[in-house]
Scaffold this motif. Structure first.
Motif, mmCIF file in Angstrom:
data_model
loop_
_atom_site.group_PDB
_atom_site.id
_atom_site.type_symbol
_atom_site.label_atom_id
_atom_site.label_comp_id
_atom_site.label_asym_id
_atom_site.label_seq_id
_atom_site.Cartn_x
_atom_site.Cartn_y
_atom_site.Cartn_z
ATOM 1 N N GLU A 26 0.841 -1.191 0.000
ATOM 2 C CA GLU A 26 0.000 0.000 0.000
ATOM 3 C C GLU A 26 0.880 1.246 0.000
ATOM 4 O O GLU A 26 1.692 1.447 0.906
ATOM 5 C CB GLU A 26 -0.916 0.011 1.223
ATOM 6 C CG GLU A 26 -1.896 1.167 1.239
ATOM 7 C CD GLU A 26 -2.847 1.112 2.424
ATOM 8 O OE1 GLU A 26 -3.790 1.921 2.460
ATOM 9 O OE2 GLU A 26 -2.655 0.260 3.324
ATOM 10 N N GLN A 211 -7.640 -4.771 5.033
ATOM 11 C CA GLN A 211 -6.567 -5.753 5.178
ATOM 12 C C GLN A 211 -7.040 -7.155 4.786
ATOM 13 O O GLN A 211 -6.327 -7.888 4.101
ATOM 14 C CB GLN A 211 -6.049 -5.764 6.628
ATOM 15 C CG GLN A 211 -5.187 -4.582 7.010
ATOM 16 C CD GLN A 211 -3.806 -4.619 6.375
ATOM 17 O OE1 GLN A 211 -3.413 -5.601 5.743
ATOM 18 N NE2 GLN A 211 -3.059 -3.542 6.536
ATOM 19 N N CYS A 260 1.899 -5.004 3.188
ATOM 20 C CA CYS A 260 2.721 -3.990 3.828
ATOM 21 C C CYS A 260 2.135 -2.633 3.450
ATOM 22 O O CYS A 260 1.775 -2.413 2.287
ATOM 23 C CB CYS A 260 4.183 -4.074 3.391
ATOM 24 S SG CYS A 260 5.244 -2.849 4.229
ATOM 25 N N SER A 261 2.025 -1.754 4.428
ATOM 26 C CA SER A 261 1.464 -0.426 4.200
ATOM 27 C C SER A 261 2.478 0.628 4.620
ATOM 28 O O SER A 261 2.993 0.575 5.746
ATOM 29 C CB SER A 261 0.164 -0.244 4.999
ATOM 30 O OG SER A 261 -0.799 -1.210 4.624
ATOM 31 N N LEU A 263 2.770 4.304 5.577
ATOM 32 C CA LEU A 263 1.800 5.292 6.018
ATOM 33 C C LEU A 263 2.440 6.363 6.891
ATOM 34 O O LEU A 263 3.468 6.117 7.529
ATOM 35 C CB LEU A 263 0.692 4.603 6.833
ATOM 36 C CG LEU A 263 -0.106 3.495 6.145
ATOM 37 C CD1 LEU A 263 -0.958 2.758 7.168
ATOM 38 C CD2 LEU A 263 -0.982 4.072 5.051
ATOM 39 N N GLU A 271 -3.745 1.456 13.056
ATOM 40 C CA GLU A 271 -3.320 0.115 12.650
ATOM 41 C C GLU A 271 -3.121 -0.812 13.849
ATOM 42 O O GLU A 271 -3.245 -2.033 13.715
ATOM 43 C CB GLU A 271 -2.052 0.213 11.805
ATOM 44 C CG GLU A 271 -2.244 0.995 10.507
ATOM 45 C CD GLU A 271 -3.354 0.438 9.624
ATOM 46 O OE1 GLU A 271 -3.611 -0.779 9.662
ATOM 47 O OE2 GLU A 271 -3.977 1.231 8.884
ATOM 48 N N SER A 311 2.174 -6.000 7.694
ATOM 49 C CA SER A 311 3.316 -5.254 8.216
ATOM 50 C C SER A 311 3.197 -3.799 7.798
ATOM 51 O O SER A 311 2.394 -3.454 6.924
ATOM 52 C CB SER A 311 4.635 -5.857 7.721
ATOM 53 O OG SER A 311 4.710 -5.778 6.305
ATOM 54 N N TYR A 312 4.024 -2.958 8.423
ATOM 55 C CA TYR A 312 3.875 -1.518 8.223
ATOM 56 C C TYR A 312 5.228 -0.821 8.208
ATOM 57 O O TYR A 312 6.193 -1.267 8.832
ATOM 58 C CB TYR A 312 3.030 -0.895 9.351
ATOM 59 C CG TYR A 312 1.665 -1.496 9.489
ATOM 60 C CD1 TYR A 312 0.596 -1.008 8.757
ATOM 61 C CD2 TYR A 312 1.445 -2.592 10.352
ATOM 62 C CE1 TYR A 312 -0.670 -1.560 8.880
ATOM 63 C CE2 TYR A 312 0.193 -3.149 10.472
ATOM 64 C CZ TYR A 312 -0.865 -2.630 9.738
ATOM 65 O OH TYR A 312 -2.106 -3.191 9.853
ATOM 66 N N PHE A 314 6.018 3.212 9.033
ATOM 67 C CA PHE A 314 5.452 4.508 9.415
ATOM 68 C C PHE A 314 6.532 5.568 9.284
ATOM 69 O O PHE A 314 7.629 5.413 9.828
ATOM 70 C CB PHE A 314 4.937 4.476 10.855
ATOM 71 C CG PHE A 314 3.766 3.540 11.066
ATOM 72 C CD1 PHE A 314 2.502 3.892 10.636
ATOM 73 C CD2 PHE A 314 3.952 2.306 11.681
ATOM 74 C CE1 PHE A 314 1.424 3.045 10.820
ATOM 75 C CE2 PHE A 314 2.887 1.455 11.881
ATOM 76 C CZ PHE A 314 1.610 1.816 11.451
#
Length: 318
Positions: A26, A211, A260-261, A263, A271, A311-312, A314
């Motif tokens: 994302e 998601q 995976c995002s 953001l 999240e 997963s992320y 940030f």
């Protein structure tokens, strides 16, 4: 004597499979007030995202055993909590600014589609699959999430309601169910209803639906939902835009084994709430089985926990 129960196989809904990439990446989830900043605001966002894309793709290659992973990119536009401009005006600017940063958006989704898509109430169907994790020592005094619209990851602080001539009970702190020595307690609002009974789903709950869609785990009577549609002429109204638009004809599949995002850091509490929701959602068993079987054949390890498949990254906004 045991009575045998016979069912026709055609009466059992068959879970249809969906194509799966290794990773759904994302590239953004911005609100309408972000778009009000114009192309310059989008330019800053994609400039922040760009350095992380290579790192995420390199990580995906490791998880794919050194093979070239199938990675698709997506972008979520908030048309649920506010409307701004039109698809015909906004989408070309969005794509131009992504391309300026060296990025390609394969799929574009409307956040309102996480509530209802093609007349299918996705958010309501996920809400009906919530299975709360009862905290240790609880006795069912707390109303279920289906009544309150709140979902916690543990035991709330009991309400102190002393009766006349009786001492108030001692205060007790909230407690996370799966705490590691110390608790990180969270109580998530899933929706609210106005006086007319109209329900507004919360951002964390819609993000949890998002998601599940990206992980290929949403079905309606066994059939896939949020199926990508090819790009055509962009309409003037958001309601006329397809729930999920495929912008790149050669893109890898929309859904994937993992997500995976990338953001802004302001999305971190949202999240965290998404993980609380996913941990207490009874996901379609047939869809889970299909992902497990296909990932095993490909040698692509997938965590048992649905929440751990997300997963992320940030980043701090300038």
């Amino acid at each position: 004597m045991t009575d045998a129960v016979f069912r026709e196989t055609t009466a059992e809904p068959r879970t249809q499979s969906v194509p799966l990439a290794h990773l759904s990446l994302e590239l953004g989830h911005l609100y309408m007030e972000d778009f009000e900043g114009g192309p310059a605001r989008l330019r800053r966002h994609f400039a922040e995202v760009r350095p992380w894309v290579d790192a995420v793709q390199a990580s995906a290659a490791l998880q794919a055993g050194g093979k070239r992973p199938r990675v698709s990119t997506c972008f979520l536009v908030d048309d649920y909590f506010g409307r701004f401009s039109s698809p015909a005006d906004l989408v070309p600017v969005l794509l131009d600014e992504a391309e300026r940063a060296g990025l390609t958006i394969d799929y574009l989704a409307r956040e309102s589609a996480c509530a209802v898509a093609d007349k299918i109430p996705l958010a309501e169907s996920v809400a009906n699959r919530l299975v709360e994790s009862p905290p240790a020592g609880s006795y069912g005094l707390r109303p279920p999430a289906g009544q309150t619209g709140w979902l916690a990851n543990g035991q709330r602080t009991p309400a102190a309601r002393p009766q006349a001539m009786k001492t108030a009970p001692a205060w007790r702190p909230p407690q996370e169910t799966a705490a590691r020595r110390h608790s990180v307690f969270m109580d998530v609002e899933l929706w609210d209803d106005d006086k007319e009974g109209h329900r507004t789903w919360s951002c964390p709950f819609l993000a949890a639906v998002w998601q599940l869609a990206r992980l290929g785990l949403l079905r309606n009577e066994g059939e896939p939902v949020l199926v990508p549609r090819p790009r055509g002429e962009l309409p003037a109204r958001w309601d006329e835009l397809a729930p999920l638009l495929q912008l790149n004809a050669s893109a890898a599949p929309f859904s994937a084994y993992r997500t995976c995002s990338v953001l802004p850091s302001r999305f971190l509490p949202v999240e965290h709430a998404v993980r609380v929701i996913l941990d207490q959602t009874d996901v379609d068993a047939g869809a889970l089985r299909q992902v497990a079987e296909r990932s095993a054949r490909e040698g692509a390890a997938v965590p048992d926990s649905v929440a751990d498949r997300a997963s992320y990254v940030f980043y701090a906004e300038l």
